[in-house]
Design a protein around this motif. Structure first.
Motif, PDB file in Angstrom:
ATOM      1  N   VAL A   1       0.849  -1.188   0.000  1.00 13.60           N
ATOM      2  CA  VAL A   1       0.000   0.000   0.000  1.00 13.60           C
ATOM      3  C   VAL A   1       0.886   1.240   0.000  1.00 13.60           C
ATOM      4  O   VAL A   1       1.563   1.536   0.984  1.00 13.60           O
ATOM      5  N   THR A   2       0.886   1.962  -1.123  1.00 15.38           N
ATOM      6  CA  THR A   2       1.692   3.172  -1.278  1.00 15.38           C
ATOM      7  C   THR A   2       0.842   4.439  -1.263  1.00 15.38           C
ATOM      8  O   THR A   2       1.376   5.538  -1.242  1.00 15.38           O
ATOM      9  N   LYS A   3      -0.490   4.262  -1.312  1.00 10.44           N
ATOM     10  CA  LYS A   3      -1.423   5.395  -1.273  1.00 10.44           C
ATOM     11  C   LYS A   3      -2.556   5.059  -0.313  1.00 10.44           C
ATOM     12  O   LYS A   3      -2.826   3.892  -0.038  1.00 10.44           O
ATOM     13  N   ASP A   4      -3.233   6.079   0.177  1.00 14.09           N
ATOM     14  CA  ASP A   4      -4.376   5.845   1.051  1.00 14.09           C
ATOM     15  C   ASP A   4      -5.408   4.962   0.354  1.00 14.09           C
ATOM     16  O   ASP A   4      -5.599   5.051  -0.866  1.00 14.09           O
ATOM     17  N   VAL A   5      -6.044   4.122   1.147  1.00  9.76           N
ATOM     18  CA  VAL A   5      -7.134   3.276   0.646  1.00  9.76           C
ATOM     19  C   VAL A   5      -8.447   3.933   1.059  1.00  9.76           C
ATOM     20  O   VAL A   5      -8.725   4.123   2.241  1.00  9.76           O
ATOM     21  N   LYS A   6      -9.252   4.286   0.088  1.00  8.94           N
ATOM     22  CA  LYS A   6     -10.490   5.014   0.370  1.00  8.94           C
ATOM     23  C   LYS A   6     -11.533   4.109   1.028  1.00  8.94           C
ATOM     24  O   LYS A   6     -11.433   2.880   1.010  1.00  8.94           O
ATOM     25  N   MET A   7     -12.539   4.744   1.562  1.00  5.60           N
ATOM     26  CA  MET A   7     -13.626   4.046   2.249  1.00  5.60           C
ATOM     27  C   MET A   7     -14.262   2.998   1.335  1.00  5.60           C
ATOM     28  O   MET A   7     -14.604   3.287   0.190  1.00  5.60           O
ATOM     29  N   GLU A   8     -14.338   1.760   1.834  1.00  7.98           N
ATOM     30  CA  GLU A   8     -15.019   0.640   1.167  1.00  7.98           C
ATOM     31  C   GLU A   8     -14.338   0.194  -0.129  1.00  7.98           C
ATOM     32  O   GLU A   8     -14.933  -0.521  -0.924  1.00  7.98           O
ATOM     33  N   GLU A   9     -13.100   0.577  -0.338  1.00  3.14           N
ATOM     34  CA  GLU A   9     -12.346   0.098  -1.501  1.00  3.14           C
ATOM     35  C   GLU A   9     -11.668  -1.231  -1.206  1.00  3.14           C
ATOM     36  O   GLU A   9     -11.221  -1.476  -0.082  1.00  3.14           O
ATOM     37  N   LEU A  10     -11.535  -2.057  -2.225  1.00  2.00           N
ATOM     38  CA  LEU A  10     -10.684  -3.238  -2.179  1.00  2.00           C
ATOM     39  C   LEU A  10      -9.511  -3.003  -3.112  1.00  2.00           C
ATOM     40  O   LEU A  10      -9.699  -2.749  -4.307  1.00  2.00           O
ATOM     41  N   VAL A  11      -8.296  -3.066  -2.563  1.00  2.00           N
ATOM     42  CA  VAL A  11      -7.099  -2.828  -3.369  1.00  2.00           C
ATOM     43  C   VAL A  11      -6.241  -4.087  -3.410  1.00  2.00           C
ATOM     44  O   VAL A  11      -6.213  -4.872  -2.464  1.00  2.00           O
ATOM     45  N   VAL A  12      -5.533  -4.251  -4.536  1.00  3.57           N
ATOM     46  CA  VAL A  12      -4.748  -5.456  -4.781  1.00  3.57           C
ATOM     47  C   VAL A  12      -3.462  -5.064  -5.501  1.00  3.57           C
ATOM     48  O   VAL A  12      -3.465  -4.168  -6.360  1.00  3.57           O
TER      49      VAL A  12
END
Length: 238
Positions: A207-218
């Motif tokens: 994770v290099t950036k903020d993860v927004k509300m209710e996002e799924l990041v991969v």
């Protein structure tokens, strides 16, 4: 000593330690001066509670004076060889597994589970009903909300610099995981990043950036692939 306390061999209890009712203390336990422990607490073998921090000569952290005692709430279980430093506050019904380390000025909310070998560094806040699983690492100055899940071997970081200069010393910043945030196994969260409410990070992501509300990041770097399904949101859990 309170008659409702069961105590093993080689237990060292310091001065002015306050112990509640119905406490089980294993063998080779050390409880430092002034520690306050509630009722219905289980302390297993080789636990250390209230340890004052020591500072390496080369440490960049400021030297600290004698810190206030540790406070342990009611119904807490502390596993074998766990270490809880001075000025930590553990709320009611927290479970701390074997070999966990909780550093100074850390607070842990009620009914949170701290897994085997978990390290929570200094000056962190961990909310209630969280699960921090085996061998995850919570870096200093981090803020974790309620109902947060951190999978095994997750790494959080607080230092953006690999340089050797002193200019980095005042730039340390831990991570923030808001209520309902979830992080998969072996993920790495870079310094200062925020995972907002119900944000989810897939296993092995960076994770290099903020993860927004209710996002799924991969991925590495982690990128949004979709929103967290409605039935998985914290608000929809019973």
């Amino acid at each position: 000593m309170n008659s409702s306390i069961q105590q093993g061999q080689n237990v060292v209890i310091g001065k002015e330690v306050a112990l509640g009712d119905n406490i089980i203390i294993g063998n080779n336990v050390v409880i430092y001066d002034g520690t306050r422990i509630g009722s219905n607490v289980i302390i297993q073998d080789n636990v250390v509670i209230g340890k004052q921090p020591t500072r390496a000569k080369a440490s960049i952290l400021p030297e600290t004076k004698q810190l206030p005692p540790t406070i342990i709430g009611n119904g807490v279980t502390i596993g074998t060889s766990a270490i809880i430093y001075a000025n930590a506050e553990i709320d009611n019904e927290v479970f701390i597994a074997d070999l966990a380390t909780i550093r100074e000025r850390v607070t842990v909310g009620e009914r949170t589970i701290i897994g085997r070998g978990v390290a929570i560094e200094n000056d962190c806040v961990v909310g209630k009903n969280c699960k921090l699983e085996t061998n995850c690492y919570i870096t200093a100055y981090s803020q974790i909300g309620n109902f947060v899940f951190v999978a095994p071997c997750v790494v959080t970081t607080n230092d953006n610099y690999m340089g050797r200069g002193k200019e980095r010393f005042d730039k340390f910043k831990g991570v923030t995981i808001k209520d309902g945030g979830r992080i998969g196994a072996n993920a790495t969260i870079l310094p200062g990043k925020v995972i907002y409410e119900d944000g989810a990070v897939a296993a092995a992501s960076v994770v290099t950036k903020d993860v927004k509300m209710e996002e799924l990041v991969v991925g590495s770097p982690a990128k949004k692939i979709r929103n967290v399904p409605e039935n998985q949101l914290l608000i929809n859990q019973e």
